[in-house]
Design a protein around this motif. Structure first.
Motif, mmCIF file in Angstrom:
data_model
loop_
_atom_site.group_PDB
_atom_site.id
_atom_site.type_symbol
_atom_site.label_atom_id
_atom_site.label_comp_id
_atom_site.label_asym_id
_atom_site.label_seq_id
_atom_site.Cartn_x
_atom_site.Cartn_y
_atom_site.Cartn_z
ATOM 1 N N PRO A 262 4.094 12.748 2.102
ATOM 2 C CA PRO A 262 4.591 11.410 1.987
ATOM 3 C C PRO A 262 3.442 10.632 2.619
ATOM 4 O O PRO A 262 2.792 10.919 3.392
ATOM 5 C CB PRO A 262 6.040 11.482 2.823
ATOM 6 N N PRO A 263 3.724 9.273 2.533
ATOM 7 C CA PRO A 263 2.768 8.196 3.089
ATOM 8 C C PRO A 263 2.641 8.499 4.624
ATOM 9 O O PRO A 263 3.674 8.639 5.151
ATOM 10 C CB PRO A 263 3.473 6.871 2.497
ATOM 11 N N GLY A 264 1.528 8.352 5.138
ATOM 12 C CA GLY A 264 1.439 8.404 6.576
ATOM 13 C C GLY A 264 0.761 9.680 7.233
ATOM 14 O O GLY A 264 0.437 9.332 8.374
ATOM 15 N N LEU A 265 0.795 10.616 6.368
ATOM 16 C CA LEU A 265 0.416 11.906 6.931
ATOM 17 C C LEU A 265 -1.014 12.223 6.759
ATOM 18 O O LEU A 265 -1.755 12.958 7.536
ATOM 19 C CB LEU A 265 1.305 13.068 6.565
ATOM 20 N N GLN A 266 -1.735 11.548 5.700
ATOM 21 C CA GLN A 266 -3.106 11.776 5.351
ATOM 22 C C GLN A 266 -3.820 10.320 5.143
ATOM 23 O O GLN A 266 -3.947 9.874 3.876
ATOM 24 C CB GLN A 266 -3.002 12.639 4.095
ATOM 25 N N ASP B 212 -4.242 8.768 1.382
ATOM 26 C CA ASP B 212 -3.270 7.750 1.324
ATOM 27 C C ASP B 212 -4.297 6.501 0.530
ATOM 28 O O ASP B 212 -3.846 5.873 -0.407
ATOM 29 C CB ASP B 212 -2.619 7.236 2.324
ATOM 30 N N ALA B 213 -5.567 6.098 1.287
ATOM 31 C CA ALA B 213 -6.258 4.981 0.684
ATOM 32 C C ALA B 213 -6.564 5.252 -0.626
ATOM 33 O O ALA B 213 -6.637 4.416 -1.386
ATOM 34 C CB ALA B 213 -7.429 4.970 1.841
ATOM 35 N N LEU B 214 -7.055 6.246 -0.760
ATOM 36 C CA LEU B 214 -7.476 6.813 -2.478
ATOM 37 C C LEU B 214 -6.382 6.588 -3.305
ATOM 38 O O LEU B 214 -6.564 6.108 -4.346
ATOM 39 C CB LEU B 214 -8.296 8.351 -2.467
ATOM 40 N N LYS C 71 0.782 -1.340 0.044
ATOM 41 C CA LYS C 71 0.039 -0.009 0.098
ATOM 42 C C LYS C 71 0.861 1.113 0.143
ATOM 43 O O LYS C 71 0.555 2.366 -0.899
ATOM 44 C CB LYS C 71 -0.919 -0.052 1.280
ATOM 45 N N THR C 72 1.943 1.186 0.778
ATOM 46 C CA THR C 72 2.960 2.497 0.673
ATOM 47 C C THR C 72 3.401 2.492 -0.453
ATOM 48 O O THR C 72 3.781 3.784 -1.080
ATOM 49 C CB THR C 72 4.033 2.137 1.996
ATOM 50 N N ASN C 73 3.905 1.426 -1.263
ATOM 51 C CA ASN C 73 4.651 1.470 -2.400
ATOM 52 C C ASN C 73 3.637 2.221 -3.442
ATOM 53 O O ASN C 73 3.878 3.056 -4.413
ATOM 54 C CB ASN C 73 4.970 0.132 -2.783
ATOM 55 N N ARG C 74 2.387 2.034 -3.461
ATOM 56 C CA ARG C 74 1.146 2.281 -4.427
ATOM 57 C C ARG C 74 1.180 3.863 -4.173
ATOM 58 O O ARG C 74 1.080 4.618 -4.980
ATOM 59 C CB ARG C 74 0.079 1.662 -4.351
ATOM 60 N N ILE C 75 1.182 4.326 -2.896
ATOM 61 C CA ILE C 75 0.862 5.683 -2.403
ATOM 62 C C ILE C 75 2.146 6.638 -3.050
ATOM 63 O O ILE C 75 1.879 7.645 -3.520
ATOM 64 C CB ILE C 75 1.042 5.644 -1.011
ATOM 65 N N ARG C 76 3.230 5.835 -3.071
ATOM 66 C CA ARG C 76 4.503 6.510 -3.560
ATOM 67 C C ARG C 76 4.326 6.705 -5.080
ATOM 68 O O ARG C 76 4.617 7.751 -5.812
ATOM 69 C CB ARG C 76 5.637 5.948 -3.035
ATOM 70 N N GLY C 77 3.991 5.586 -5.567
ATOM 71 C CA GLY C 77 3.482 5.532 -7.098
ATOM 72 C C GLY C 77 2.879 6.747 -7.611
ATOM 73 O O GLY C 77 3.087 7.517 -8.516
ATOM 74 N N PHE C 78 1.704 7.014 -6.844
ATOM 75 C CA PHE C 78 0.539 8.040 -7.121
ATOM 76 C C PHE C 78 1.419 9.337 -6.895
ATOM 77 O O PHE C 78 1.112 10.257 -7.890
ATOM 78 C CB PHE C 78 -0.481 7.892 -6.198
ATOM 79 N N ASN C 79 2.026 9.332 -5.833
ATOM 80 C CA ASN C 79 2.866 10.681 -5.531
ATOM 81 C C ASN C 79 3.812 11.076 -6.516
ATOM 82 O O ASN C 79 4.080 12.258 -7.083
ATOM 83 C CB ASN C 79 3.441 10.705 -4.303
ATOM 84 N N HIS C 80 4.315 10.201 -7.411
ATOM 85 C CA HIS C 80 5.127 10.341 -8.513
ATOM 86 C C HIS C 80 4.601 11.363 -9.570
ATOM 87 O O HIS C 80 4.999 12.212 -9.912
ATOM 88 C CB HIS C 80 5.786 9.269 -8.904
ATOM 89 N N TYR C 81 3.261 10.643 -9.808
ATOM 90 C CA TYR C 81 2.438 11.312 -11.031
ATOM 91 C C TYR C 81 2.031 12.639 -10.517
ATOM 92 O O TYR C 81 2.244 13.774 -11.494
ATOM 93 C CB TYR C 81 1.289 10.566 -11.380
ATOM 94 N N LEU C 82 1.851 13.060 -9.020
ATOM 95 C CA LEU C 82 1.453 14.331 -8.621
ATOM 96 C C LEU C 82 2.623 15.110 -8.970
ATOM 97 O O LEU C 82 2.577 16.234 -9.200
ATOM 98 C CB LEU C 82 0.887 14.137 -6.992
#
Length: 304
Positions: free
Chosen positions: A268-272, A276-278, A248-259
């Protein structure tokens, strides 16, 4: 530390609270009895490679020579133009690194070993027992004397055991990597090694482990490292895994890359947790689509 138990059972000697306190956060060392198991004798490994890693299993092993420097590009290291059998016979003649992937798929003894060792980690970690293991694999490393594996990080939590010979393991905690460095790896949804620049790490953050037979270390996920084999042939074994929480953390970072590519400055993961789930769910859909599109594109170009 005294190691007890039958010599047909692999055992880790973990210091009290080391897993609970440091797992996937900071490196730590431990002892083990794997160097006493017959299955790791060099002749036994050569026989395993000869019988089980032959034609049709080329993707199950990797051969390379030594890197010339810790910061050499991982994929640029000179290949070894030998068969796997000849590589074993040439360990004293040439600079060779042999990686036997997933031995548990080729020999039931290694499946039992992998599973037994994983159970020992789970017994020490309520955090892991309450998670779900999505991927669990092992690997055997056989290297010539004075070889070097260049600086990189792995997308898995690793427990690394030195069986024969000596290695110097240069390891950094995951916090030495920036979020953009991690994001550039995880947006692809790959399970592979990733390379970052050694010169950007603070030398004061380096953990140096002098490993010999019967010693090992925990390498947290995303902990960059490089490794030196010392003055004799080395045999090492590792088992490594990915949990549902880690994916799940890996996926969040992947989404953040596009952002970040769009000009945003994502958290970063864990703050929201809600957001993060979305993000993770969106990548669960996008990564398979991306792989399908890549396959279709390659197939289409191949017919043109």
């Amino acid at each position: 530390m005294a190691l007890t138990g039958s010599l047909d059972i692999g055992r880790l000697e973990l210091r009290p609270n080391s897993v609970e306190r440091s797992f996937n956060r900071e490196p730590f060392g431990f002892d083990h009895n794997l160097s006493q198991l017959d299955m790791f004798e060099l002749g036994s490994l050569a026989s395993l490679a000869d019988k089980q890693y032959g034609p049709g299993h080329e993707s199950d092993f990797f051969l390379a020579s030594s890197a010339t420097a810790p910061d050499e590009r991982f994929r640029a290291v000179k290949s070894v133009n030998l068969s796997l059998t000849d590589a074993f016979c040439s360990l004293n003649k040439h600079s060779i690194r042999i990686l036997l992937k997933r031995p548990e798929d080729h020999d039931p003894r290694f499946r039992k070993l992998r599973d037994d060792l994983m159970e020992q980690i789970l017994d020490r970690s309520p955090e892991l027992r309450n998670d779900r293991i999505l991927r669990l694999e092992s690997a055997i490393f056989i290297t010539s004397a004075a070889t070097l594996t260049p600086f990189h990080f792995d997308p898995s939590a690793v427990f690394f055991c030195q069986i024969m010979g000596k290695k110097t393991y240069h390891l950094y905690s995951p916090t030495t990597l920036t979020e953009p460095e991690l994001e550039q790896f995880y947006f692809r949804g790959m399970v592979d090694i990733a390379q970052v620049e050694l010169t950007k790490r603070d030398p004061k953050e380096e953990h140096v482990f002098q490993l010999s037979a019967g010693t090992g270390l925990h390498q947290p996920q995303n902990a960059p490292h490089w490794v030196e084999t010392q003055g004799d042939i080395s045999v090492s074994y590792s088992f490594f895994f990915e949990t549902l929480t880690a994916r799940k953390t890996n996926r969040i970072r992947g989404f953040n890359h596009y952002l970040r590519m769009a000009g945003a400055q994502p958290q970063p993961p864990g703050l929201q947790p809600g957001i993060d789930a979305l993000k993770a769910e969106a990548m669960n859909v996008w990564i398979p689509c991306r792989k399908t599109l890549s396959y279709v594109r390659s197939a289409t170009m191949g017919r043109s």
